[in-house]
Design a protein around this motif. Structure first.
Motif, PDB file in Angstrom:
ATOM      1  N   ARG A  94      -6.153   2.113  -9.581  1.00 43.43           N
ATOM      2  CA  ARG A  94      -4.962   1.467  -8.863  1.00 43.43           C
ATOM      3  C   ARG A  94      -3.709   1.932  -8.916  1.00 43.43           C
ATOM      4  NH1 ARG A  94      -6.808  -3.340  -6.504  1.00 43.43           N
ATOM      5  NH2 ARG A  94      -8.740  -3.950  -6.992  1.00 43.43           N
TER       6      ARG A  94
ATOM      7  N   LYS B 130      -0.907  -6.948  -7.984  1.00 50.94           N
ATOM      8  CA  LYS B 130      -1.954  -6.159  -7.639  1.00 50.94           C
ATOM      9  C   LYS B 130      -1.741  -5.326  -6.674  1.00 50.94           C
ATOM     10  CE  LYS B 130      -6.764  -6.872  -5.899  1.00 50.94           C
ATOM     11  NZ  LYS B 130      -7.782  -7.737  -5.268  1.00 50.94           N
ATOM     12  N   SER B 131      -2.167  -4.051  -6.725  1.00 47.20           N
ATOM     13  CA  SER B 131      -2.096  -2.919  -5.675  1.00 47.20           C
ATOM     14  C   SER B 131      -3.470  -2.508  -5.186  1.00 47.20           C
ATOM     15  CB  SER B 131      -1.520  -1.599  -6.547  1.00 47.20           C
ATOM     16  OG  SER B 131       0.011  -1.909  -7.056  1.00 47.20           O
ATOM     17  N   TYR B 132      -3.424  -2.018  -4.096  1.00 47.48           N
ATOM     18  CA  TYR B 132      -4.746  -1.677  -3.409  1.00 47.48           C
ATOM     19  C   TYR B 132      -5.209  -0.261  -4.111  1.00 47.48           C
ATOM     20  CZ  TYR B 132      -3.849  -5.076   0.240  1.00 47.48           C
ATOM     21  OH  TYR B 132      -3.278  -6.025   1.134  1.00 47.48           O
ATOM     22  N   PRO B 133      -6.660  -0.333  -4.111  1.00 46.19           N
ATOM     23  CA  PRO B 133      -7.469   0.732  -4.915  1.00 46.19           C
ATOM     24  C   PRO B 133      -7.111   2.041  -4.163  1.00 46.19           C
ATOM     25  CG  PRO B 133      -8.835  -0.643  -3.812  1.00 46.19           C
ATOM     26  CD  PRO B 133      -7.409  -1.274  -3.673  1.00 46.19           C
TER      27      PRO B 133
ATOM     28  N   PRO C 171      -4.536   4.111   0.480  1.00 50.29           N
ATOM     29  CA  PRO C 171      -5.269   2.833  -0.282  1.00 50.29           C
ATOM     30  C   PRO C 171      -6.372   2.312   0.702  1.00 50.29           C
ATOM     31  CG  PRO C 171      -3.190   2.055   0.627  1.00 50.29           C
ATOM     32  CD  PRO C 171      -3.234   3.704   0.994  1.00 50.29           C
TER      33      PRO C 171
END
Length: 597
Positions: free
Chosen positions: A118, A99-102, A130
């Protein structure tokens, strides 16, 4: 110097937000963590009893610790995320979906859309973030939607297609959320004005937008729509408390190396930050010992070459604080403003903390090297001819002119030498004359050192401004020491340093070690003088009356005070009780004195 032990590393970690990295005996990174206070968080691993078995195993395997200081907790969270993805430490949880930050994307297209994502693409679009919370993203997008009428469709609104009538307005237009650029009902220039305002919001400039939002909140409140007003109020609070920009990640800054340097008389400290895809993935600081008084430029050029080879860096651009010569193939940038400047400042900050950390380690492991460095720095800072290995500081103490005293404290190699401290009772001056008192004590101090052929200091510090300094100089002139000992005065209010025959004071960096040692000398002289002054006042208040009795001396008074505790009890004591302590003759004198009163 040998590698610092784990215990020493723990002692030198700062109370700052940042990211810590644990390494095992093979120098392999095994854990990355973030902290609001690095020292408290890291220390807790070694002071607490851990219920979790894996944590106990982790602590046993820690051989060394490194840390990176950042500005905020948000920065620490983002940097931790980047480092975990880069190194995949054994004891960190790895998210299966990676998962990456938005981010918020301002799409590069005619009539740009604004939306969350993302994934960051190098397509010329602008990405902001982010963000560590989707709530913030939704709040920002909702704020933008409430203030500006933007399209939400994904049509390709080229000039030709719009002119040909390919598209029709949708429900958003009829609801008042869009001005209908798909049918040519809004011009590109008008639309781009809104985009410009939105860009400022995403950069963190909320002033104008918040003002509009507050106006909107008042309007709905006046219309009795209290739930809507409360919802707007919550958004305002989120935005006011949010730091919109991160100094850690910026997608426009990619494949760049950042170098900065901090130096002193003996060493240079070069920090290296490696950025990949807009994220910091490595921080390293190199300590370089000076040999021939090299300049910062020479040290930095040497360090950049060494570090880039060591870490196999292929970056085509570097950020540095000043011009360096590294060949034509490498682009050298000296940041002046914005994100690039902030990243360079972060590098400088880490170099400073590394230097402070090394100072503390050296102080523990190698005190002689620490003293040598401090003395060399003081010589440079104070423009002295030789290192001030022996410093003496003078201070006067009197309250309303009573019991004037002075103190002289002595520092050797930057440390107090308390056995050499001296008190002075002022003998030749009547009343509260600090200038004359200073002249007296300085003369008495160095007349005695000369008579006894003792070593003279390299530096004298006078607690006071120009007047006190001038008085001390008179005494040095009388003794023929004016050109043999350096002397300065320090004024309390602005910490100004005054030199003989120089009307312009010297101001040192408030955080410099030289100023800290001078302040320590001044404070110690003040404390030592006040202590002596207090003792004199106390003794005088208790014993003045007794000492006025003919035939009664100081030793007699002390003996009586030890037994009776107060002058009043002595005055009321019987002859036989006094006789047991001071003898019959003195006892009679005391009894007769108080009877006559």
């Amino acid at each position: 110097m040998s590698k610092p032990t784990l215990e020493i590393q723990l002692k030198t970690i700062p109370h700052e937000p940042g990211v810590y990295q644990y390494f095992d005996a093979d120098d392999t990174i095994i854990y990355v963590g973030k902290a609001k206070d690095l020292k408290k968080r890291v220390s807790s691993y070694f002071t607490k009893t851990h219920d979790n078995g894996k944590t106990r195993v982790l602590v046993k395997k820690i051989a060394s610790i490194k840390h990176i200081v950042v500005e905020t907790e948000t920065d620490a969270l983002l940097l931790e995320n980047n480092l975990i993805k880069k190194y995949k430490p054994r004891y960190n949880v790895l998210l299966k979906d990676d998962k990456s930050y938005p981010w918020i994307c301002l799409k590069k297209e005619r009539f740009p859309r604004v939306f969350s994502t993302r994934r960051v693409f190098k397509d010329g679009s602008e990405y902001f973030g982010p963000y560590t919370s989707m709530k913030t993203v939704y709040t920002l997008l909702d704020l933008i939607k409430g203030l500006y009428q933007l399209r939400t469709c994904n049509y390709h609104l080229s000039e030709d297609k719009v002119a040909a009538g390919k598209y029709k307005v949708c429900l958003e237009y009829h609801l008042g959320n869009c001005k209908g650029p798909c049918e040519g009902l809004q011009t590109v220039d008008d639309y781009n004005k809104d985009i410009k305002a939105i860009r400022e919001i995403l950069k963190g400039n909320f002033k104008d937008s918040l003002s509009q939002f507050k106006t909107q909140m008042k309007q709905v409140a006046q219309e009795m729509q209290f739930e809507e007003a409360q919802r707007i109020k919550e958004k305002i609070e989120v935005l006011e408390n949010y730091q919109a920009k991160s100094t850690i990640v910026n997608p426009k800054i990619s494949n760049v190396d950042v170098f900065s340097i901090i130096s002193d008389e003996s060493y240079g400290y070069v920090n290296f930050l490696q950025l990949s895809f807009g994220s910091i993935i490595r921080s390293h600081t190199l300590e370089i010992k000076k040999k021939l008084d090299e300049t910062d430029q020479q040290l930095l050029e040497l360090a950049i070459t060494e570090i880039r080879q060591r870490f196999s860096s292929n970056s085509k651009e570097i950020y540095v604080p000043f011009k360096v010569n590294l060949g034509e193939k490498l682009k050298v940038t000296i940041p002046k403003l914005g994100d690039k400047k902030r990243i360079l400042e972060l590098s400088v900050r880490n170099a400073k903390y590394y230097r402070m950390e090394r100072f503390k380690q050296v102080k523990i492991i190698d005190p002689d090297r620490h003293a040598n460095r401090v003395m060399a720095q003081m010589k440079t800072d104070l423009r002295l001819k030789e290192e001030p290995r022996h410093i003496e500081c003078f201070d006067n103490s009197n309250i309303q002119g009573t019991h004037p005293v002075a103190a002289c404290v002595v520092f050797k190699n930057g440390k107090p030498s308390k056995k050499e401290y001296r008190h002075f009772n002022i003998k030749t001056v009547e009343g509260p004359d600090d200038f004359a008192s200073m002249e007296e004590v300085v003369y008495r101090r160095y007349k005695r050192l000369l008579d006894e052929e003792q070593a003279l200091p390299q530096l004298i510090i006078i607690d006071g401004g120009k007047g006190q300094l001038s008085s001390a100089l008179k005494s040095l002139d009388q003794l023929g020491l004016r050109q043999k000992i350096a002397i300065i005065g320090i004024a309390k209010r602005l910490e100004e340093l005054f030199y003989p025959d120089d009307p312009i004071p010297l101001y040192l960096d408030k955080k410099s070690e030289t100023l800290k040692i001078i302040q320590q000398l001044r404070n110690e002289a003040h404390r030592f003088g006040i202590e002596h002054h207090r003792n004199r006042r106390s003794k005088s208040a208790l014993t003045t009356e007794l000492e006025t009795i003919p035939g009664i001396g100081e030793q007699t008074v002390v003996a009586l005070m030890k037994q009776f505790k107060s002058v009043k009890r002595i005055s009321e004591a019987k002859l036989e009780n006094l006789e047991q302590i001071v003898g019959l003759a003195r006892a009679k004198k005391i009894v007769d004195y108080y009877k006559s009163k």
